[in-house]
Each structure stands twice: as C-alpha cells, then as structure tokens.
Scaffold this active site. Structure first.
Site, PDB file in Angstrom:
ATOM      1  CB  CYS A   1      -0.671   2.395  10.290  1.00  0.00           C
ATOM      2  SG  CYS A   1       0.265   1.283   8.710  1.00  0.00           S
TER       3      CYS A   1
ATOM      4  CE1 TYR B   1      -4.113  -1.782   0.667  1.00  0.00           C
ATOM      5  CE2 TYR B   1      -3.212  -3.028   1.435  1.00  0.00           C
ATOM      6  CZ  TYR B   1      -4.290  -2.881   0.826  1.00  0.00           C
ATOM      7  OH  TYR B   1      -5.149  -3.448   1.002  1.00  0.00           O
TER       8      TYR B   1
ATOM      9  CD  GLU C   1       4.246   8.264   2.086  1.00  0.00           C
ATOM     10  OE1 GLU C   1       5.410   8.470   1.454  1.00  0.00           O
ATOM     11  OE2 GLU C   1       3.216   9.269   2.586  1.00  0.00           O
ATOM     12  CG  PHE C   2       3.560  11.606   7.546  1.00  0.00           C
ATOM     13  CD1 PHE C   2       3.747  11.631   8.715  1.00  0.00           C
ATOM     14  CD2 PHE C   2       4.785  11.748   6.772  1.00  0.00           C
ATOM     15  CE1 PHE C   2       4.093  11.117   9.612  1.00  0.00           C
ATOM     16  CE2 PHE C   2       6.034  12.599   6.930  1.00  0.00           C
ATOM     17  CZ  PHE C   2       5.777  11.626   8.667  1.00  0.00           C
TER      18      PHE C   2
ATOM     19  CE  LYS D   1       3.888   6.766   9.767  1.00  0.00           C
ATOM     20  NZ  LYS D   1       2.803   7.576   8.864  1.00  0.00           N
TER      21      LYS D   1
HETATM   22  P1  NAD Z   1       1.894  -4.490   3.087  1.00  0.00           P
HETATM   23  O1  NAD Z   1       2.069  -5.408   3.353  1.00  0.00           O
HETATM   24  O2  NAD Z   1       1.208  -3.607   1.911  1.00  0.00           O
HETATM   25  O3  NAD Z   1       3.361  -4.593   1.761  1.00  0.00           O
HETATM   26  C1  NAD Z   1       4.526  -4.847   2.593  1.00  0.00           C
HETATM   27  C2  NAD Z   1       4.856  -5.571   1.403  1.00  0.00           C
HETATM   28  O4  NAD Z   1       6.234  -6.110   1.716  1.00  0.00           O
HETATM   29  C3  NAD Z   1       4.626  -6.970   0.599  1.00  0.00           C
HETATM   30  O5  NAD Z   1       4.114  -7.353  -0.096  1.00  0.00           O
HETATM   31  C4  NAD Z   1       5.392  -8.196   1.153  1.00  0.00           C
HETATM   32  O6  NAD Z   1       5.652  -9.057  -0.215  1.00  0.00           O
HETATM   33  C5  NAD Z   1       6.753  -7.608   0.791  1.00  0.00           C
HETATM   34  N1  NAD Z   1       8.095  -7.892   1.944  1.00  0.00           N
HETATM   35  C6  NAD Z   1       8.302  -8.416   3.010  1.00  0.00           C
HETATM   36  N2  NAD Z   1       9.696  -8.591   3.093  1.00  0.00           N
HETATM   37  C7  NAD Z   1       9.910  -8.661   2.029  1.00  0.00           C
HETATM   38  C8  NAD Z   1      11.307  -9.405   1.669  1.00  0.00           C
HETATM   39  N3  NAD Z   1      12.329  -9.058   3.006  1.00  0.00           N
HETATM   40  N4  NAD Z   1      11.397  -8.655   0.353  1.00  0.00           N
HETATM   41  C9  NAD Z   1      10.901  -8.528  -0.771  1.00  0.00           C
HETATM   42  N5  NAD Z   1       9.653  -7.603  -0.339  1.00  0.00           N
HETATM   43  C10 NAD Z   1       9.297  -8.097   1.112  1.00  0.00           C
HETATM   44  O7  NAD Z   1       2.651  -2.684   3.460  1.00  0.00           O
HETATM   45  P2  NAD Z   1       2.381  -1.360   3.895  1.00  0.00           P
HETATM   46  O8  NAD Z   1       0.924  -1.342   4.102  1.00  0.00           O
HETATM   47  O9  NAD Z   1       2.612  -0.936   2.134  1.00  0.00           O
HETATM   48  O10 NAD Z   1       3.460  -1.038   4.734  1.00  0.00           O
HETATM   49  C11 NAD Z   1       4.084  -1.044   4.528  1.00  0.00           C
HETATM   50  C12 NAD Z   1       5.073  -0.724   5.762  1.00  0.00           C
HETATM   51  O11 NAD Z   1       4.677   1.183   5.670  1.00  0.00           O
HETATM   52  C13 NAD Z   1       4.729  -0.405   6.955  1.00  0.00           C
HETATM   53  O12 NAD Z   1       5.471  -0.459   8.087  1.00  0.00           O
HETATM   54  C14 NAD Z   1       3.383   0.646   8.013  1.00  0.00           C
HETATM   55  O13 NAD Z   1       3.597   0.883   8.872  1.00  0.00           O
HETATM   56  C15 NAD Z   1       3.576   1.401   7.158  1.00  0.00           C
HETATM   57  N6  NAD Z   1       3.038   2.398   6.476  1.00  0.00           N
HETATM   58  C16 NAD Z   1       2.314   2.129   5.814  1.00  0.00           C
HETATM   59  C17 NAD Z   1       1.184   2.971   5.237  1.00  0.00           C
HETATM   60  C18 NAD Z   1      -0.930   2.535   5.030  1.00  0.00           C
HETATM   61  O14 NAD Z   1      -1.392   3.053   4.605  1.00  0.00           O
HETATM   62  N7  NAD Z   1      -0.848   0.917   4.764  1.00  0.00           N
HETATM   63  C19 NAD Z   1       0.950   4.641   5.823  1.00  0.00           C
HETATM   64  C20 NAD Z   1       2.769   5.015   5.911  1.00  0.00           C
HETATM   65  C21 NAD Z   1       3.499   3.841   6.378  1.00  0.00           C
HETATM   66  C1  UGA Z   2      -3.484   6.664   8.856  1.00  0.00           C
HETATM   67  C2  UGA Z   2      -2.752   8.461   9.021  1.00  0.00           C
HETATM   68  O1  UGA Z   2      -3.838   9.302   8.661  1.00  0.00           O
HETATM   69  C3  UGA Z   2      -1.469   7.909   7.783  1.00  0.00           C
HETATM   70  O2  UGA Z   2      -1.306   9.492   8.407  1.00  0.00           O
HETATM   71  C4  UGA Z   2      -0.546   7.260   8.112  1.00  0.00           C
HETATM   72  O3  UGA Z   2       0.928   7.616   7.481  1.00  0.00           O
HETATM   73  C5  UGA Z   2      -1.299   6.222   7.859  1.00  0.00           C
HETATM   74  O4  UGA Z   2      -2.384   6.254   8.842  1.00  0.00           O
HETATM   75  C6  UGA Z   2      -0.301   4.955   7.861  1.00  0.00           C
HETATM   76  O5  UGA Z   2       0.655   4.380   9.434  1.00  0.00           O
HETATM   77  O6  UGA Z   2      -0.139   3.982   8.044  1.00  0.00           O
HETATM   78  P1  UGA Z   2      -5.083   5.489   7.249  1.00  0.00           P
HETATM   79  O7  UGA Z   2      -4.740   4.445   8.491  1.00  0.00           O
HETATM   80  O8  UGA Z   2      -5.314   4.925   6.097  1.00  0.00           O
HETATM   81  O9  UGA Z   2      -3.993   6.546   7.789  1.00  0.00           O
HETATM   82  O10 UGA Z   2      -6.036   5.909   7.201  1.00  0.00           O
HETATM   83  P2  UGA Z   2      -6.908   7.462   8.396  1.00  0.00           P
HETATM   84  O11 UGA Z   2      -7.994   8.298   7.218  1.00  0.00           O
HETATM   85  O12 UGA Z   2      -5.788   7.702   8.908  1.00  0.00           O
HETATM   86  O13 UGA Z   2      -8.029   6.267   9.283  1.00  0.00           O
HETATM   87  C7  UGA Z   2      -8.000   6.074  10.243  1.00  0.00           C
HETATM   88  C8  UGA Z   2      -9.174   5.846  11.093  1.00  0.00           C
HETATM   89  O14 UGA Z   2     -10.032   6.469  11.865  1.00  0.00           O
HETATM   90  C9  UGA Z   2     -10.066   4.689  10.023  1.00  0.00           C
HETATM   91  O15 UGA Z   2     -11.050   3.608  10.417  1.00  0.00           O
HETATM   92  C10 UGA Z   2     -11.072   5.955  10.527  1.00  0.00           C
HETATM   93  O16 UGA Z   2     -12.117   5.751   9.612  1.00  0.00           O
HETATM   94  C11 UGA Z   2     -10.668   5.945  11.668  1.00  0.00           C
HETATM   95  N1  UGA Z   2     -10.910   7.751  11.434  1.00  0.00           N
HETATM   96  C12 UGA Z   2     -10.104   8.651  10.889  1.00  0.00           C
HETATM   97  C13 UGA Z   2     -12.136   7.964  12.574  1.00  0.00           C
HETATM   98  O17 UGA Z   2     -13.629   7.216  12.636  1.00  0.00           O
HETATM   99  N2  UGA Z   2     -12.504   9.727  12.437  1.00  0.00           N
HETATM  100  C14 UGA Z   2     -11.933  10.343  11.888  1.00  0.00           C
HETATM  101  O18 UGA Z   2     -12.434  11.503  12.168  1.00  0.00           O
HETATM  102  C15 UGA Z   2     -10.861   9.985  11.406  1.00  0.00           C
END
Ligand code: NAD
Ligand code: UGA
Length: 465
Positions: free
Chosen positions: A277, A15, A162-163, A221
């Site tokens: 997260c 993601y 990443e935010f 973060k």
């Molecule tokens: P994700 O599970 O969607 O993707 C991670 C990918 O990494 C998977 O496809 C997995 O197969 C791959 N992977 C794991 N180990 C590997 C390796 N050794 N070599 C190659 N590929 C490998 O995770 P995500 O949601 O993208 O989150 C990634 C990171 O970003 C996490 O630390 C999360 O906390 C952070 N983050 C996520 C979000 C979000 O909205 N999902 C936002 C900000 C930060």
């Molecule tokens: C959140 C942060 O907003 C991102 O900045 C961050 O990068 C990310 O986590 C991460 O580190 O993974 P995300 O979880 O994708 O992003 O989505 P949000 O929009 O923040 O919502 C999180 C949860 O809170 C959802 O279930 C949402 O419905 C809930 N929420 C959010 C509420 O119930 N009320 C609100 O006012 C806002």
C-alpha cells in the site's frame, strides 16, 4: 434511528476483508457476516484448516465464529441479496497499463464489484467503500450502482477506509485509533453513517468513531499513508547522512522521536518501506495532484517514493561495495523476505529489489524466511527478472533453515526484522561461513558489538561500525 442491520456482506476476502469482517463477526454475534470472493481457492482456504493469510490472533477468531455468524463463500449474488450493508474490500493496485500507468489506481475491481451489486441488489442497501481509492471514487461507484436499477432500489454510499497494518491487524481492529466514516450530509446519508457507526460501537468507544463527508474520508486515508511513508523516507534520508558522517541513526531517531510533536513511531531506518500500500497510495496521491494541476504538491509527495527507491538501491550497492566490488558467484544468505515481520505477505517487499540488484551482479542468493511461501519468493524474483527469468533458477534457492542458508555464504543480509533472527547462534553461523564473513543489518536488530567480537564484518543502515 433503529438499528436494522442483521446481515453484512463483504466483497473481497483478502488481507482487509477477512480480518475486518472476522472481528465484526466476533464483536457482533447477532449479525450474520458473509465474506464473498470470486477466488475459489481463497474461499476454500478460509473454510479450511490453514487460512490464506497469516495474521497473529486471526486463526482463533475465525475458528470461533466460522459457521456461527461468519461464512466464506463464492456465492456473491447471495451475499449481495441478503445483506443490508455491503463492504467493497477488493484490491486497488497501481495501474500497469494505459493512462496513468505506474501511478494511477486501477479501479477495475471496484467497478466490477459495484456493477455486480447494481445488478443483484433490491431494496435499500448501504454500500461501504472499504478499499483505498482516489478521492471522489464514491461518486463513480454511486453512478455505476444507479445506472441499472428500478425505482424500488436505493443505495447510500459511505467511505470507511481501513487503517490496519499487517502483522498487527487484529489488535489494530480491536483497538483502533479511530474509525472513519464518510457519508453524504443528507438525512439518508446521516442515517447510513449512524447504521455503520452502530456496528463499530459494539466495541469501539463512540468518541473514536469520526463522521465526515465522503471526500474528506477518502482523502484522509491516502494522506495518512502518505504521512507514514514520508516519515520512513525522512528517517531513511537521515540514515544516509549518518553513514556519511559517523552520526548514529538510532541515537538521532531517539532524539527526534522524543519530541511529542514528532513522535517516536515510524522512525525505524530500514532498507526502505515495502508492502502493498505505501507506494501505491503515495503514487495515487501524486497522480491525483497532477490531475488537479497541483504540480508542486505532486512533486513533494513523489519524492517520498524516490527516496524509498534510493534507499533500497543504496543498501544493495553497499553490499556489493563491501564485498570487494564483486558478488559474482558469491553465496549470499538473505534473512527475511516478507515486507515486515509477523506476516507472510511479500507484496512490494524491499527484499525483492535488494535481491534483484544482487542478481544483476550475478550473486547466488539463498533465501530464508520463517513465513513466506517458497513459490511466492521465486515468482516475486522472477517478476523483477523479466529480461532473464531463467537467472532465478540459476541463482536463487530458498531454504527452510537459517543455519543451512548461511553455510558457505560470504555474507548474511538481514532484510526483515523477524524476532527469531536476534536469537540465532551467530558463533555457529560465523564458523560455517566464508571469511571474511560479512553481515549487513538492514533493520538494525542485531547485537552489533557481539557480532564484531565473534569476528564478523558488520555493516548497519545508518551507522558506521
Ligand atoms: P487482496 O488482494 O488481499 O484482496 C482483495 C480480494 O478481492 C481478492 O481476494 C480478490 O479475489 C477479490 N476480488 C477482486 N475483485 C472482486 C470482485 N469483483 N468480486 C469478488 N471478489 C473480488 O487486497 P487487500 O490487501 O485486502 O486490500 C484490499 C483493499 O484494502 C485495497 O484497496 C487496499 O489498498 C486496502 N487496504 C489494505 C491494507 C493491507 O494491509 N493490505 C490495509 C488498509 C487498506
Ligand atoms: C500500512 C499502514 O501502517 C496502515 O495504517 C495502513 O492501513 C496500511 O499501510 C494500508 O493502507 O495498507 P502496512 O503496510 O501493513 O500498513 O505496514 P507498516 O507497519 O506500516 O509498514 C510498512 C512498511 O514500512 C514495512 O516495510 C515496514 O518495514 C516499513 N517501516 C515501517 C519502516 O521501514 N520503518 C518504520 O519505522 C515503520
């Protein structure tokens, strides 16, 4: 300094890795961007017609750049070899075993990625920690990288969290509030920071690119997510007071949010926050605080998760209580299963827990979600039914039409704020339901006065109807 980055590799096509690097490819046409992952199915999907994640605007960007300067592959070695800058964007879930189980961050995937880089890399490489990690993780990454190398290899480790939020990822990436880069305050460290800043400055104003030391960046973060989650838990705590007193959460949130010092965002009361997260990062922060002997600080943040669990349970209890204290064998339509709208992601969705509590009371659930995958919904519900996985087969069906889902139901439960739920024909739905017909609005999105006029019994988070 002279920019020299013409090839970027991202380990982890998830993601974060997928959308982030697709936007880099879009904005930096002269840079080759290689996104690699060990998961062949995921890479096939990135190379195919239907991308593995749904994110508004992502399809167009990927289809525009793929094959030009954006490539998806399982050839991790080649990615590491060719790139001057490597993002580590792998998953960092909560540990499910051993020391720190249920709270600490599981760093095994970060470590594996770092080892892989250490084995393959030659020359000078900038390694960028994109995954969300505990403070000081960069130190471990550097130790792992340097454990196995000869003299002509050198690494600079940066933190660049990443935010983006899911559902708005592309906008968040195109117009970030800030880009944060942490690096060592040495000449090579500052040079590496400048190199990465140069990439972002293709489209982000330089004033929004912040430079700090590594630990500040890593902590910012975790602290940002903790603040956002805290705001949601705070408003959900107030929603409970509203329901007990007759105050209206929409009015209260509006009044609070107009104060510029507080701000109006993240004040939407709900059935509790979900997503991969918020909970994991708050738990990680509390675990770090405990390890640092900061017990009171750990307790303070932990309460954010306690309140969130309370909200999910409180909402389910309300449903059971309103339906005359028994939902056994009653058909209940769950509208929305993803953790928020505009994503297909169900990770840690509050719907899973609301569903669990209702299944504990033997309710029959009929789930409708516009984007969530049927198999994923069933497997999420099975996971929280570990003592009796068969009960999901007995109690749950997933349907792809909201009207069919509501037919013969005793209640509709709005779990996700999908826009399409606002536009349904509730008169038609009401006529097809058991009476009294209940609707539980866990997201405060419907026209409650209209529903009451139709004849629904309406229950809303943070309001007394
Ligand atoms: P994700 O599970 O969607 O993707 C991670 C990918 O990494 C998977 O496809 C997995 O197969 C791959 N992977 C794991 N180990 C590997 C390796 N050794 N070599 C190659 N590929 C490998 O995770 P995500 O949601 O993208 O989150 C990634 C990171 O970003 C996490 O630390 C999360 O906390 C952070 N983050 C996520 C979000 C979000 O909205 N999902 C936002 C900000 C930060
Ligand atoms: C959140 C942060 O907003 C991102 O900045 C961050 O990068 C990310 O986590 C991460 O580190 O993974 P995300 O979880 O994708 O992003 O989505 P949000 O929009 O923040 O919502 C999180 C949860 O809170 C959802 O279930 C949402 O419905 C809930 N929420 C959010 C509420 O119930 N009320 C609100 O006012 C806002």
């Amino acid at each position: 300094f002279t920019p020299r980055i013409n090839c970027i590799c991202c380990i982890g096509a998830g993601y974060v890795g997928g959308p982030t690097c697709a936007v880099i490819a879009l904005k930096c046409p002269e840079i080759q961007v290689l996104i690699v992952d060990k998961n062949q199915d995921r890479i096939n999907a990135w190379n195919g017609e239907t991308l593995p994640i749904y994110e508004p605007g992502l399809d167009e960007i990927v289809k525009h750049c793929r094959g030009r300067n954006l490539f998806f592959s399982t050839d991790i070695d080649a990615g590491i070899r060719d790139a001057q800058l490597i993002f580590i964007s792998v998953n960092t879930p909560t540990k499910t075993y051993g020391i720190g189980k249920g709270r600490a961050t599981d760093l095994q995937f970060v470590e594996a990625a770092a080892r892989h880089i250490g084995q393959i890399a030659t020359g000078k490489k900038i390694i960028v920690e994109k995954s969300t990690v505990p403070v000081k993780a960069a130190e471990s990454i550097a130790k792992i990288l340097y454990s196995n190398i000869d003299d002509n290899v050198s690494f600079e480790v940066l933190s660049n969290p990443e935010f983006l939020a899911e559902g708005t990822a592309i906008n968040d990436l195109l117009q970030p509030d800030r880009v944060l880069i942490g690096g060592s305050q040495t000449d090579p460290g500052i040079e590496a920071i400048n190199q990465l800043a140069w990439v972002y400055e293709h489209w982000v104003p330089p004033s929004k690119v912040l430079r700090t030391n590594v630990w500040s960046s890593e902590l910012s973060k975790l602290a940002s997510n903790a603040f956002l989650a805290q705001k949601v838990s705070s408003i959900n705590a107030v929603s409970a007071i509203c329901e007990a007193t007759g105050a209206d959460i929409s009015d209260v949130a509006h009044s609070i949010g107009l104060d510029k010092r507080i701000g109006s965002k993240y004040l939407q009361a709900s059935i509790g926050f979900g997503g991969s997260c918020f909970q994991k990062d708050v738990l990680s922060l509390t675990y770090i605080c405990e390890a640092l002997n900061l017990t009171e600080v750990a307790d303070y943040w932990h309460q954010v998760v306690v309140m969130n669990n309370y909200q999910k349970k409180r909402f389910a209890r309300k449903i059971i209580q309103c339906l005359f204290h028994t939902v056994s064998n009653k058909r209940i339509a769950i509208f929305g299963f993803t953790f928020k709208k505009d994503t297909a992601d169900t990770r840690e969705s509050s719907s899973i827990y609301v569903g669990k509590y209702l299944m504990d009371e033997e309710a029959r659930l009929v789930v409708y979600d516009p984007k969530a995958d049927k198999g994923q919904i069933i497997s999420d519900l099975r996971e929280v039914s570990s003592q009796d996985p068969q009960r999901v087969d007995r109690l749950v069906s997933v349907i792809n039409d909201p009207y069919d889902a509501a037919k013969d139901a005793h209640a509709i439960v709005i779990c996700t704020e999908w826009d399409e739920f606002k536009a349904l024909d509730y008169e038609k739905i009401y006529n097809s339901m058991y009476k009294p017909a209940y609707i539980f609005d866990g997201r405060i999105i419907l026209d409650h006065a209209a529903l009451l006029r139709i004849g629904f019994h309406v229950e809303v988070v943070g309001k007394v109807m």
